[in-house]
Design a protein around this motif. Structure first.
Motif, short mmCIF file in Angstrom:
data_model
loop_
_atom_site.label_atom_id
_atom_site.label_comp_id
_atom_site.label_asym_id
_atom_site.label_seq_id
_atom_site.Cartn_x
_atom_site.Cartn_y
_atom_site.Cartn_z
N SER A 78 -3.38 -3.32 5.41
CA SER A 78 -2.24 -3.29 4.49
C SER A 78 -1.23 -2.23 4.88
O SER A 78 -0.01 -2.46 4.86
CB SER A 78 -2.73 -3.04 3.06
OG SER A 78 -3.57 -4.09 2.62
N SER A 95 0.83 -1.20 0.00
CA SER A 95 0.00 0.00 0.00
C SER A 95 0.87 1.25 0.00
O SER A 95 1.92 1.30 0.63
CB SER A 95 -0.90 0.00 1.25
OG SER A 95 -1.59 1.23 1.35
N GLU A 143 -7.53 -1.80 3.62
CA GLU A 143 -6.47 -0.83 3.37
C GLU A 143 -5.71 -0.51 4.65
O GLU A 143 -4.47 -0.42 4.65
CB GLU A 143 -7.05 0.44 2.76
CG GLU A 143 -6.01 1.52 2.46
CD GLU A 143 -4.94 1.08 1.48
OE1 GLU A 143 -3.81 1.60 1.58
OE2 GLU A 143 -5.21 0.22 0.61
N ASN A 149 -9.21 -8.20 -1.47
CA ASN A 149 -7.84 -7.93 -1.01
C ASN A 149 -7.61 -8.30 0.45
O ASN A 149 -6.52 -8.08 0.98
CB ASN A 149 -7.51 -6.45 -1.21
CG ASN A 149 -7.53 -6.05 -2.67
OD1 ASN A 149 -7.23 -6.86 -3.54
ND2 ASN A 149 -7.90 -4.81 -2.95
N HIS A 195 -13.54 -9.43 1.34
CA HIS A 195 -13.11 -8.48 0.31
C HIS A 195 -11.97 -9.11 -0.49
O HIS A 195 -11.12 -9.82 0.07
CB HIS A 195 -12.64 -7.19 0.99
CG HIS A 195 -12.28 -6.10 0.06
ND1 HIS A 195 -11.08 -6.05 -0.60
CD2 HIS A 195 -12.97 -4.99 -0.34
CE1 HIS A 195 -11.03 -4.97 -1.35
NE2 HIS A 195 -12.17 -4.31 -1.22
N GLY A 201 -4.81 -11.12 1.17
CA GLY A 201 -3.45 -10.61 1.00
C GLY A 201 -3.02 -9.71 2.14
O GLY A 201 -1.87 -9.78 2.60
N ALA A 202 -3.95 -8.87 2.61
CA ALA A 202 -3.63 -7.98 3.72
C ALA A 202 -3.37 -8.77 5.00
O ALA A 202 -2.44 -8.46 5.76
CB ALA A 202 -4.78 -6.99 3.94
N GLU A 245 -13.48 -2.22 2.47
CA GLU A 245 -12.35 -1.74 1.68
C GLU A 245 -11.41 -0.90 2.53
O GLU A 245 -10.18 -1.03 2.43
CB GLU A 245 -12.85 -0.93 0.49
CG GLU A 245 -11.72 -0.46 -0.43
CD GLU A 245 -12.23 0.18 -1.70
OE1 GLU A 245 -11.40 0.72 -2.46
OE2 GLU A 245 -13.45 0.14 -1.94
#
Length: 275
Positions: free
Chosen positions: A268, A2, A265, A53, A51, A56-57, A261
């Motif tokens: 991340s 990020s 974030e 992502n 979500h 991965g986070a 979301e």
């Protein structure tokens, strides 16, 4: 990776909680609700998925902290499936506390442990169809609890308001309680809440700081648990996965982000800062 900046909590307690997490991440517990926090809210809970992502986070963050705990009202195995958590390298520090902590899935073993179910849940399950006939609602069977969703009804809020009292009476007759949420009324055994689950796990791992992110009324006990941990000397950060449907968490949070979301974030960015 990020490239966004780490958002700043609006309270002193939240700022202290974030500072403690960053100063000693190896003792930090990151605890997260699932629906509405890691996964967007959908009309059919069976279709809820994390979500895109999120995984991965979590893989980036989990090895850098003491533990990541997903604390949910769903059965643990459902949250594991819908989150895609099983067998993922890097998630060895992940635990899913399902049914508000009554069930536990540990990524290291891949196994679920749980006590016997409350007998009142079977009794309620048998009586619900007659009580709900013609209401336009949908029942989610969670095994150790049942949830009545009104989001599909012609007037979701009216159905929610009309059912709250009779469902509370039904629950009480069988030794259960009703937990209201975002267009959902869940009937479950007493003593099961996210606050108790969070407190117990934080003590188990000796957490030096705690971050909790949630979005709904069922997350308020976890907020209260973080407040209690703060008073006993464990810094904490309260994150709200922003929702216009539930204002109580937004008003109590140290940091409000833009739904799942925004939560992903934040995770991340934390992983990058700690890295």
């Amino acid at each position: 990776m990020s490239t966004n900046a780490l958002p700043a909590p609006v309270t002193k307690a939240g700022q202290d909680g974030l500072a403690a997490l960053l100063a000693d991440p190896g003792k930090a517990l990151v605890a997260l609700d699932f629906d509405g926090t890691l996964a967007p809210i959908v009309a059919d809970p069976e279709l809820a998925r994390a979500h895109p992502n999120a995984l991965g986070a979590l893989v980036a963050l989990a090895p850098r902290v003491a533990a990541v705990a997903v604390i949910t009202g769903r059965p643990a195995e459902v949250a594991v499936r819908n989150g895609g958590f099983a067998g993922v390298p890097g998630l060895e520090h992940l635990v899913v506390l399902g049914h508000y902590g009554a069930e536990r899935w540990d990524a290291r073993s891949g196994e679920v442990t749980a006590p016997e179910a409350h007998p009142g849940v079977d009794a309620v399950r048998a009586e619900l169809p007659g009580l709900l006939e013609g209401s336009g609602t949908w029942v989610e069977d969670k095994g150790r609890a049942v949830a009545v969703h009104t989001r599909r009804a012609a007037d979701p809020q009216a159905a929610f308001d009309a059912l709250r009292e009779p469902l509370t009476g039904l629950a009480m007759r069988h030794g259960l309680i009703v937990e209201p949420g975002r267009m959902v009324l869940e009937l479950r055994p007493p003593g099961m809440d996210k606050g108790a689950a969070l407190t117990g796990f934080a003590r188990e791992i000796g957490a030096g700081s705690v971050l909790f992110a949630g979005d709904d009324l069922g997350d308020l006990p976890a907020y209260a648990a973080v407040d209690t941990l703060r008073t006993s000397g464990t810094p904490g950060l309260l994150v709200c996965s922003g929702s216009d449907e539930v204002t109580e968490l937004r008003e109590r949070a140290d940091l409000v982000v833009d739904g799942p979301e925004g939560v992903v974030e934040l995770l991340s960015v934390l992983a990058d800062r700690i890295g």
